[in-house]
Design a protein around this motif. Structure first.
Motif, PDB file in Angstrom:
ATOM      1  N   GLU A  94       0.833  -1.206   0.000  1.00 35.89           N
ATOM      2  CA  GLU A  94       0.000   0.000   0.000  1.00 35.89           C
ATOM      3  C   GLU A  94       0.867   1.255   0.000  1.00 35.89           C
ATOM      4  O   GLU A  94       0.542   2.239  -0.678  1.00 35.89           O
ATOM      5  CB  GLU A  94      -0.959  -0.006   1.189  1.00 35.89           C
ATOM      6  CG  GLU A  94      -2.076  -1.028   1.037  1.00 35.89           C
ATOM      7  CD  GLU A  94      -2.936  -1.184   2.285  1.00 35.89           C
ATOM      8  OE1 GLU A  94      -2.522  -0.720   3.379  1.00 35.89           O
ATOM      9  OE2 GLU A  94      -4.016  -1.787   2.180  1.00 35.89           O
ATOM     10  N   CYS A 159      -5.691  -4.166  -5.873  1.00 30.70           N
ATOM     11  CA  CYS A 159      -5.273  -2.864  -5.333  1.00 30.70           C
ATOM     12  C   CYS A 159      -4.754  -1.959  -6.448  1.00 30.70           C
ATOM     13  O   CYS A 159      -5.024  -0.757  -6.452  1.00 30.70           O
ATOM     14  CB  CYS A 159      -4.202  -3.050  -4.262  1.00 30.70           C
ATOM     15  SG  CYS A 159      -4.824  -3.743  -2.714  1.00 30.70           S
ATOM     16  N   ALA A 162      -7.793  -0.664  -8.184  1.00 28.25           N
ATOM     17  CA  ALA A 162      -8.477   0.298  -7.315  1.00 28.25           C
ATOM     18  C   ALA A 162      -7.757   1.642  -7.327  1.00 28.25           C
ATOM     19  O   ALA A 162      -8.386   2.703  -7.407  1.00 28.25           O
ATOM     20  CB  ALA A 162      -8.559  -0.249  -5.891  1.00 28.25           C
ATOM     21  N   ASP A 166      -9.291   4.938  -9.031  1.00 29.65           N
ATOM     22  CA  ASP A 166      -9.750   5.705  -7.878  1.00 29.65           C
ATOM     23  C   ASP A 166     -11.020   5.085  -7.292  1.00 29.65           C
ATOM     24  O   ASP A 166     -12.049   5.754  -7.139  1.00 29.65           O
ATOM     25  CB  ASP A 166      -9.956   7.180  -8.248  1.00 29.65           C
ATOM     26  CG  ASP A 166     -10.110   8.053  -7.009  1.00 29.65           C
ATOM     27  OD1 ASP A 166      -9.614   7.664  -5.938  1.00 29.65           O
ATOM     28  OD2 ASP A 166     -10.743   9.123  -7.119  1.00 29.65           O
ATOM     29  N   LEU A 167     -10.923   3.808  -6.974  1.00 27.06           N
ATOM     30  CA  LEU A 167     -12.016   3.060  -6.338  1.00 27.06           C
ATOM     31  C   LEU A 167     -11.515   2.477  -5.011  1.00 27.06           C
ATOM     32  O   LEU A 167     -11.290   1.274  -4.883  1.00 27.06           O
ATOM     33  CB  LEU A 167     -12.496   1.918  -7.254  1.00 27.06           C
ATOM     34  CG  LEU A 167     -13.241   2.314  -8.503  1.00 27.06           C
ATOM     35  CD1 LEU A 167     -13.463   1.110  -9.415  1.00 27.06           C
ATOM     36  CD2 LEU A 167     -14.566   2.965  -8.149  1.00 27.06           C
ATOM     37  N   PRO A 168     -11.327   3.307  -3.995  1.00 27.60           N
ATOM     38  CA  PRO A 168     -10.772   2.822  -2.737  1.00 27.60           C
ATOM     39  C   PRO A 168     -11.600   1.731  -2.070  1.00 27.60           C
ATOM     40  O   PRO A 168     -11.053   0.945  -1.288  1.00 27.60           O
ATOM     41  CB  PRO A 168     -10.680   4.076  -1.867  1.00 27.60           C
ATOM     42  CG  PRO A 168     -11.639   5.038  -2.482  1.00 27.60           C
ATOM     43  CD  PRO A 168     -11.688   4.725  -3.949  1.00 27.60           C
ATOM     44  N   GLU A 169     -12.865   1.665  -2.381  1.00 26.56           N
ATOM     45  CA  GLU A 169     -13.695   0.626  -1.769  1.00 26.56           C
ATOM     46  C   GLU A 169     -13.240  -0.789  -2.156  1.00 26.56           C
ATOM     47  O   GLU A 169     -13.543  -1.742  -1.451  1.00 26.56           O
ATOM     48  CB  GLU A 169     -15.185   0.828  -2.104  1.00 26.56           C
ATOM     49  CG  GLU A 169     -15.531   0.779  -3.577  1.00 26.56           C
ATOM     50  CD  GLU A 169     -15.468   2.112  -4.313  1.00 26.56           C
ATOM     51  OE1 GLU A 169     -16.144   2.232  -5.337  1.00 26.56           O
ATOM     52  OE2 GLU A 169     -14.765   3.034  -3.854  1.00 26.56           O
ATOM     53  N   LEU A 170     -12.495  -0.920  -3.236  1.00 21.58           N
ATOM     54  CA  LEU A 170     -11.965  -2.230  -3.623  1.00 21.58           C
ATOM     55  C   LEU A 170     -10.801  -2.650  -2.737  1.00 21.58           C
ATOM     56  O   LEU A 170     -10.409  -3.807  -2.767  1.00 21.58           O
ATOM     57  CB  LEU A 170     -11.516  -2.220  -5.086  1.00 21.58           C
ATOM     58  CG  LEU A 170     -12.583  -2.012  -6.140  1.00 21.58           C
ATOM     59  CD1 LEU A 170     -11.960  -2.018  -7.527  1.00 21.58           C
ATOM     60  CD2 LEU A 170     -13.674  -3.061  -6.038  1.00 21.58           C
ATOM     61  N   GLU A 172     -10.795  -2.038   0.651  1.00 21.45           N
ATOM     62  CA  GLU A 172     -11.228  -2.135   2.046  1.00 21.45           C
ATOM     63  C   GLU A 172     -11.027  -3.552   2.563  1.00 21.45           C
ATOM     64  O   GLU A 172     -11.182  -4.528   1.831  1.00 21.45           O
ATOM     65  CB  GLU A 172     -12.697  -1.735   2.170  1.00 21.45           C
ATOM     66  CG  GLU A 172     -12.936  -0.273   1.853  1.00 21.45           C
ATOM     67  CD  GLU A 172     -14.406   0.109   1.786  1.00 21.45           C
ATOM     68  OE1 GLU A 172     -15.256  -0.782   1.906  1.00 21.45           O
ATOM     69  OE2 GLU A 172     -14.680   1.296   1.601  1.00 21.45           O
ATOM     70  N   ASP A 173     -10.694  -3.647   3.846  1.00 24.33           N
ATOM     71  CA  ASP A 173     -10.518  -4.970   4.468  1.00 24.33           C
ATOM     72  C   ASP A 173     -11.853  -5.647   4.642  1.00 24.33           C
ATOM     73  O   ASP A 173     -12.862  -5.059   4.878  1.00 24.33           O
ATOM     74  CB  ASP A 173      -9.858  -4.835   5.853  1.00 24.33           C
ATOM     75  CG  ASP A 173      -8.378  -4.531   5.715  1.00 24.33           C
ATOM     76  OD1 ASP A 173      -7.803  -4.847   4.661  1.00 24.33           O
ATOM     77  OD2 ASP A 173      -7.816  -3.972   6.664  1.00 24.33           O
TER      78      ASP A 173
END
Length: 173
Positions: A94, A159, A162, A166-170, A172-173
């Motif tokens: 990350e 990741c 994502a 720009d799809l941060p929801e992909l 998420e833990d």
């Protein structure tokens, strides 16, 4: 290393970094060495002093990006407690996505290129990273280490997508 050698290594690195940015922004096929030279603040012939072709420059950029990932992962596997290994590998990746976004975008482009040297560079990079993770998972006794390694790598690819879209929801833990 002599001062001129150090300066040469630094200039080479600056050219590679400029190329990564230009290739990521413009696309490898549309980018020119003149664009790279301009970004690096040098003349185009000076680029060719270090890199015989645009493809050689791309291969050096890909190598730099893979070395960064492999080095980061090795640092984690060499220093982190077993119960934190996978989480720390995820965090290390990350960080790379955040700090070296253009390198990731460049790798994503290179995955679709059919030129043999580029494909071989990408294959070698993936194999090395897979080997680092798999060896670490085996060493600490992760059940189904091969499958977990593949899932880890697949999550990394997700990741990448994502980040690029720009799809941060992909992520998420």
């Amino acid at each position: 290393m002599a001062k001129s050698e150090a300066s040469s290594v630094n200039r080479r690195t600056e050219i590679i970094m400029a190329a990564i940015e230009v290739f990521a922004e413009t696309g490898y096929y549309r980018a020119t060495t003149a664009m790279v030279a301009k970004r690096a603040g040098i003349s185009q012939p000076y680029v060719f002093r270090f890199f015989e072709t645009k493809e050689a420059l791309l291969l050096a950029a890909l190598e730099m990006s893979w070395v960064r990932i492999a080095s980061s992962f090795r640092q984690v596997t060499d220093t982190v407690a077993d119960d934190r290994l996978e989480r720390e590998l995820v965090e290390a990746y990350e960080d790379i996505l955040t700090d070296y976004r253009s390198e990731t975008l460049l790798q994503m482009q290179a995955q679709t290129m059919m030129e043999k040297p580029i494909r071989e560079a990408m294959q070698a990079g993936f194999r090395e990273v897979r080997g680092i993770v798999l060896e670490a998972f085996h060493k600490i006794g992760v059940p189904h280490a091969t499958e977990r390694t593949l899932l880890f790598l697949a999550r990394g690819m997700l990741c990448n997508i994502a980040m690029a879209l720009d799809l941060p929801e992909l992520m998420e833990d």
